[in-house]
Design an enzyme around this catalytic site. Structure first.
Site, short mmCIF file in Angstrom:
data_model
loop_
_atom_site.label_atom_id
_atom_site.label_comp_id
_atom_site.label_asym_id
_atom_site.label_seq_id
_atom_site.Cartn_x
_atom_site.Cartn_y
_atom_site.Cartn_z
N TYR A 23 -9.01 5.56 7.68
CA TYR A 23 -9.11 5.86 9.11
C TYR A 23 -10.07 7.03 9.24
O TYR A 23 -9.77 8.13 8.75
CB TYR A 23 -7.75 6.27 9.69
CG TYR A 23 -6.73 5.15 9.79
CD1 TYR A 23 -5.97 4.75 8.69
CD2 TYR A 23 -6.51 4.49 11.00
CE1 TYR A 23 -5.03 3.73 8.79
CE2 TYR A 23 -5.55 3.47 11.11
CZ TYR A 23 -4.82 3.11 10.00
OH TYR A 23 -3.89 2.10 10.11
N PRO A 80 -4.18 -0.08 18.90
CA PRO A 80 -3.93 -0.53 17.53
C PRO A 80 -3.98 0.57 16.46
O PRO A 80 -3.60 0.32 15.31
CB PRO A 80 -5.05 -1.55 17.28
CG PRO A 80 -6.10 -1.24 18.27
CD PRO A 80 -5.41 -0.66 19.46
N LYS A 118 1.02 -0.54 15.11
CA LYS A 118 2.43 -0.66 15.53
C LYS A 118 2.76 -1.89 16.38
O LYS A 118 3.93 -2.24 16.53
CB LYS A 118 2.85 0.60 16.32
CG LYS A 118 2.95 1.84 15.46
CD LYS A 118 4.17 1.81 14.57
CE LYS A 118 4.14 2.85 13.48
NZ LYS A 118 4.04 2.31 12.13
N HIS A 131 0.84 -1.20 0.00
CA HIS A 131 0.00 0.00 0.00
C HIS A 131 0.88 1.25 0.00
O HIS A 131 1.75 1.40 0.85
CB HIS A 131 -0.92 0.02 1.23
CG HIS A 131 -2.14 -0.82 1.05
ND1 HIS A 131 -3.35 -0.50 1.62
CD2 HIS A 131 -2.35 -1.95 0.34
CE1 HIS A 131 -4.25 -1.42 1.27
NE2 HIS A 131 -3.67 -2.31 0.50
N TYR A 165 4.13 6.33 10.29
CA TYR A 165 3.25 5.23 9.90
C TYR A 165 4.02 4.13 9.15
O TYR A 165 3.81 2.94 9.41
CB TYR A 165 2.09 5.76 9.03
CG TYR A 165 1.01 4.74 8.79
CD1 TYR A 165 -0.01 4.53 9.73
CD2 TYR A 165 1.01 3.94 7.65
CE1 TYR A 165 -0.98 3.57 9.52
CE2 TYR A 165 0.03 2.98 7.43
CZ TYR A 165 -0.96 2.81 8.36
OH TYR A 165 -1.93 1.86 8.16
P1 FAD Z 1 1.61 -12.63 21.10
O1 FAD Z 1 1.17 -12.62 19.68
O2 FAD Z 1 0.61 -12.28 22.14
O3 FAD Z 1 2.20 -14.06 21.39
C1 FAD Z 1 2.48 -14.51 22.69
C2 FAD Z 1 2.43 -16.01 22.75
O4 FAD Z 1 2.81 -16.43 24.05
C3 FAD Z 1 1.03 -16.57 22.52
O5 FAD Z 1 1.05 -17.57 21.52
C4 FAD Z 1 0.61 -17.12 23.87
O6 FAD Z 1 -0.20 -18.28 23.76
C5 FAD Z 1 1.95 -17.44 24.49
N1 FAD Z 1 1.91 -17.43 25.96
C6 FAD Z 1 1.29 -16.55 26.77
N2 FAD Z 1 1.45 -16.87 28.05
C7 FAD Z 1 2.20 -17.98 28.07
C8 FAD Z 1 2.70 -18.80 29.10
N3 FAD Z 1 2.47 -18.51 30.40
N4 FAD Z 1 3.44 -19.88 28.77
C9 FAD Z 1 3.69 -20.17 27.48
N5 FAD Z 1 3.24 -19.42 26.45
C10 FAD Z 1 2.51 -18.35 26.74
N6 FAD Z 1 -1.65 -4.90 16.50
C11 FAD Z 1 -1.80 -4.15 15.43
O7 FAD Z 1 -0.81 -3.55 14.98
N7 FAD Z 1 -3.04 -4.05 14.80
C12 FAD Z 1 -4.13 -4.72 15.27
O8 FAD Z 1 -5.21 -4.62 14.70
C13 FAD Z 1 -4.02 -5.49 16.39
N8 FAD Z 1 -5.09 -6.16 16.91
C14 FAD Z 1 -4.94 -6.88 18.05
C15 FAD Z 1 -6.01 -7.54 18.62
C16 FAD Z 1 -5.88 -8.27 19.81
C17 FAD Z 1 -7.09 -8.95 20.41
C18 FAD Z 1 -4.61 -8.35 20.43
C19 FAD Z 1 -4.43 -9.12 21.72
C20 FAD Z 1 -3.52 -7.72 19.84
C21 FAD Z 1 -3.66 -6.97 18.66
N9 FAD Z 1 -2.58 -6.31 18.07
C22 FAD Z 1 -2.73 -5.57 16.98
C23 FAD Z 1 -1.26 -6.39 18.62
C24 FAD Z 1 -0.43 -7.46 17.91
O9 FAD Z 1 -1.24 -8.53 17.53
C25 FAD Z 1 0.63 -7.85 18.89
O10 FAD Z 1 1.45 -6.70 19.09
C26 FAD Z 1 1.48 -9.04 18.47
O11 FAD Z 1 0.71 -10.21 18.47
C27 FAD Z 1 2.68 -9.19 19.40
O12 FAD Z 1 3.31 -10.40 19.17
P2 FAD Z 1 4.00 -11.19 20.33
O13 FAD Z 1 4.64 -12.36 19.69
O14 FAD Z 1 4.83 -10.25 21.14
O15 FAD Z 1 2.83 -11.64 21.32
C1 DHB Z 2 -5.47 -3.20 10.91
C2 DHB Z 2 -5.39 -2.94 12.24
C3 DHB Z 2 -4.92 -1.72 12.65
O1 DHB Z 2 -4.80 -1.46 13.95
C4 DHB Z 2 -4.54 -0.75 11.77
O2 DHB Z 2 -4.11 0.45 12.22
C5 DHB Z 2 -4.63 -1.01 10.44
C6 DHB Z 2 -5.09 -2.25 10.01
C7 DHB Z 2 -5.99 -4.50 10.46
O3 DHB Z 2 -6.32 -5.34 11.30
O4 DHB Z 2 -6.07 -4.72 9.26
#
Ligand code: FAD
Ligand code: DHB
Length: 389
Positions: free
Chosen positions: A200, A292, A296, A72, A384
Site C-alpha cells: 500500500y 476498498p 473490508k 499472507h 486489518y
Molecule cells: P454483490 O457482490 O454486489 O452482489 C449483489 C448481487 O445482487 C449481484 O449479483 C447483483 O446482480 C444482484 N442484484 C442486484 N440488484 C438486483 C435486483 N434488483 N434483483 C436481483 N438481483 C439483484 N471490496 C474489497 O474489499 N476490495 C476490493 O478491491 C473491492 N473492489 C470492488 C470493486 C467494485 C467495482 C465493486 C462494486 C465492489 C468492490 N469491493 C471490493 C466490494 C466487494 O466486492 C463487495 O463488498 C462484495 O461484493 C459484497 O457482496 P454482496 O454479496 O453484498 O454484494
Molecule cells: C485488493 C483490493 C483491496 O481493496 C485491498 O485493500 C487489497 C487487495 C485486491 O483486489 O486484491
C-alpha cells in the site's frame, strides 16, 4: 412457490447465506437479475479475513481456497521511498488469505449446485412485498412469466444498487454517506506480483496498491481522478504511473505484461440503518459500502451473514426470535468499526485535492508514527486482519 427464506442477490452474501441455510435444512431460493457468467466476470475484492475463511469452511466451500489461496502474514506500507512492513502475524497472531472474490463466488455456486439448492438467474423485476406484515413474498419475471414466492423472510443481498433497500420507505431509513474525490483505476495481468506481499503506497502523485491473485497473476491499482477515462490509460501509461509511486527497488524489478481487465471504481462510505424492516433483512453491500482501501467490503458481507444465519437458525431450530431481533444492532456495531477503519486508511494513504503539501506532511507524520510505534502498528494490524465477530 413457497420457501422459508427468499434471497435476493447471488453475490458472496446471498450465496454464503444460502449455503449455510441449505446445510442446516432451511429451505431457500436465490434470485439474481443477471447470469452466473456475468457475476463470475466481475473482478472485485481479493483479501479474506480469517472470519470469512471460517465461514466458507462452515459452508463446505473452502477446499479450493485452502489449496490455491495465499496466506499472507504481513503487508508493506510504502512511503518516503521505502517499504515499512506491518507484521500482521507477529502483532496479532492472525493472518489474511489472498483469494479472489471471483474464485470464492465460483466455489459457492458449485457447492450450491452440488447440494441441489435452487437459484434463478436472469430474473427481472424482482420485488419484495409485504415484509412489514405477516405474509411476505417476492415476485419476479422470467421469460415473460410472472412468478410469486411466498416465504417467512426475505434476505436482501442485492448490493448497493439492488431493489431491497429501495423498497423500504424512506422515512424508515437513515443513511450516512461520504463520497471521496477520487477513484481507483485497477488492472489484472498475467504477470508475477512485484512483491510476495501486498504494498500500500502513499506518494505525492497519489495512492497505489500492488496486490495479486496468484504467484503468476497481479492486481494493481492507482488512485485516479473521478473523470478519468479508461480509454486514456494504455497499459504502458498505467505501469509508468504505478512505478513512479513505488519505492525504486519495486519500480525497477516490476514485470509488466498486457492487462486483461481494466476498470475504474469510485470510492464511497455508506451505511443505511437499521438493517432490518419487519421480515426483510439487508445484508452486505445492500446496507453498506466502504472504500476498498482496508479490504473490508467482502469481509463485512460475511460477518453480516454470520449474524443473520445465527438469528435464523435460532428461529427455526429453537423457536427463538432473539437472534433475528438483535441482527441489525449486532451487524451495525461491526460495520461501523470497519467503516471507520476504511475511512482512516483511505484518508492516510490518498492524495486529497484540497489538502496540499500540508496534508502530505501530516500523512507522512502519521505513517512514520504508525510504523515506529508497536501500539499503533498493532491497532492497524488488528483492524486489518479483522475484528472478532
Ligand atoms: P454483490 O457482490 O454486489 O452482489 C449483489 C448481487 O445482487 C449481484 O449479483 C447483483 O446482480 C444482484 N442484484 C442486484 N440488484 C438486483 C435486483 N434488483 N434483483 C436481483 N438481483 C439483484 N471490496 C474489497 O474489499 N476490495 C476490493 O478491491 C473491492 N473492489 C470492488 C470493486 C467494485 C467495482 C465493486 C462494486 C465492489 C468492490 N469491493 C471490493 C466490494 C466487494 O466486492 C463487495 O463488498 C462484495 O461484493 C459484497 O457482496 P454482496 O454479496 O453484498 O454484494
Ligand atoms: C485488493 C483490493 C483491496 O481493496 C485491498 O485493500 C487489497 C487487495 C485486491 O483486489 O486484491
Amino acid at each position: 412457490m413457497r420457501t422459508q427464506v427468499a434471497i435476493i442477490g447471488s453475490g458472496p452474501a446471498g450465496l454464503l447465506l444460502g449455503q449455510l441455510l441449505t446445510n442446516a435444512g432451511i429451505d431457500n431460493i436465490i434470485l439474481d437479475r443477471v447470469s452466473k457468467d456475468y457475476i463470475l466476470g466481475r473482478v472485485r475484492a481479493g483479501v479474506l479475513e480469517e472470519g470469512m475463511v471460517d465461514m466458507l469452511d462452515r459452508a463446505g466451500a473452502g477446499e479450493r481456497m485452502h489449496r490455491e489461496g495465499l496466506p499472507h502474514d504481513g503487508f508493506s506500507l510504502a512511503f518516503d521511498g521505502r517499504d515499512h512492513r506491518i507484521d500482521l502475524f507477529g502483532l496479532t497472531g492472525r493472518r489474511v488469505m489472498v483469494y479472489g472474490q471471483t474464485e470464492l463466488t465460483h466455489d459457492l455456486m458449485d457447492k450450491r449446485e452440488a447440494s441441489g439448492g435452487s437459484s434463478v438467474y436472469e430474473a427481472t423485476n424482482v420485488t419484495p412485498h409485504d415484509f412489514d406484515g405477516a405474509g411476505p413474498y417476492v415476485t419476479y419475471e422470467k421469460d415473460g412469466v410472472t412468478h410469486r414466492i411466498d416465504c417467512d423472510f426475505i434476505a436482501g443481498c442485492d448490493g448497493y444498487h439492488g431493489v431491497s433497500r429501495k423498497s423500504v420507505p424512506e422515512s424508515a431509513l437513515k443513511s450516512y454517506e461520504r463520497i471521496y474525490p477520487f477513484g481507483w483505476l485497477g488492472i489484472l495481468a498475467e504477470v508475477p506480483p512485484v512483491c510476495h506481499e501486498l504494498i500500500y503506497a502513499n506518494h505525492p502523485r497519489g495512492f497505489a496498491l500492488c496486490s495479486m491473485r496468484s504467484h503468476t497473476r497481479s492486481r494493481y491499482y492507482i488512485q485516479c481522478a473521478l473523470d478519468e477515462k479508461i480509454e486514456d490509460w494504455s497499459d504502458d501509461r498505467f505501469y509508468d504511473e504505478l512505478r513512479r509511486r513505488l519505492p525504486a527497488e519495486h519500480a525497477e524489478s516490476m514485470v509488466t505484461g498486457p492487462s486483461f481487465e481494466k476498470s475504474i471504481a469510485p470510492l464511497r462510505s455508506f451505511v443505511a440503518e437499521p438493517m432490518r424492516f419487519g421480515k426483510l433483512f439487508l445484508v452486505g453491500d445492500a446496507a453498506h459500502i466502504v472504500p476498498p482501501t482496508g479490504a473490508k467490503g467482502l469481509n463485512l458481507a460475511a460477518s453480516d451473514v454470520y449474524y443473520l444465519f445465527d438469528g435464523l437458525l435460532g428461529y427455526y431450530a429453537d423457536k427463538s426470535s432473539a437472534g433475528i431481533d438483535a441482527y441489525s444492532e449486532r451487524a451495525l456495531k461491526r460495520v461501523w468499526r470497519a467503516v471507520r477503519f476504511s475511512w482512516s486508511m483511505t484518508t492516510m494513504l490518498h492524495r486529497f485535492p484540497d489538502t496540499g503539501e500540508f496534508g502530505q506532511k501530516i500523512q507522512e507524520a502519521e505513517l512514520d508514527y504508525l510504523v515506529s510505534s508497536k501500539a499503533a502498528s498493532t491497532a492497524l494490524a488488528e483492524n486489518y486482519v479483522g475484528l472478532p465477530y
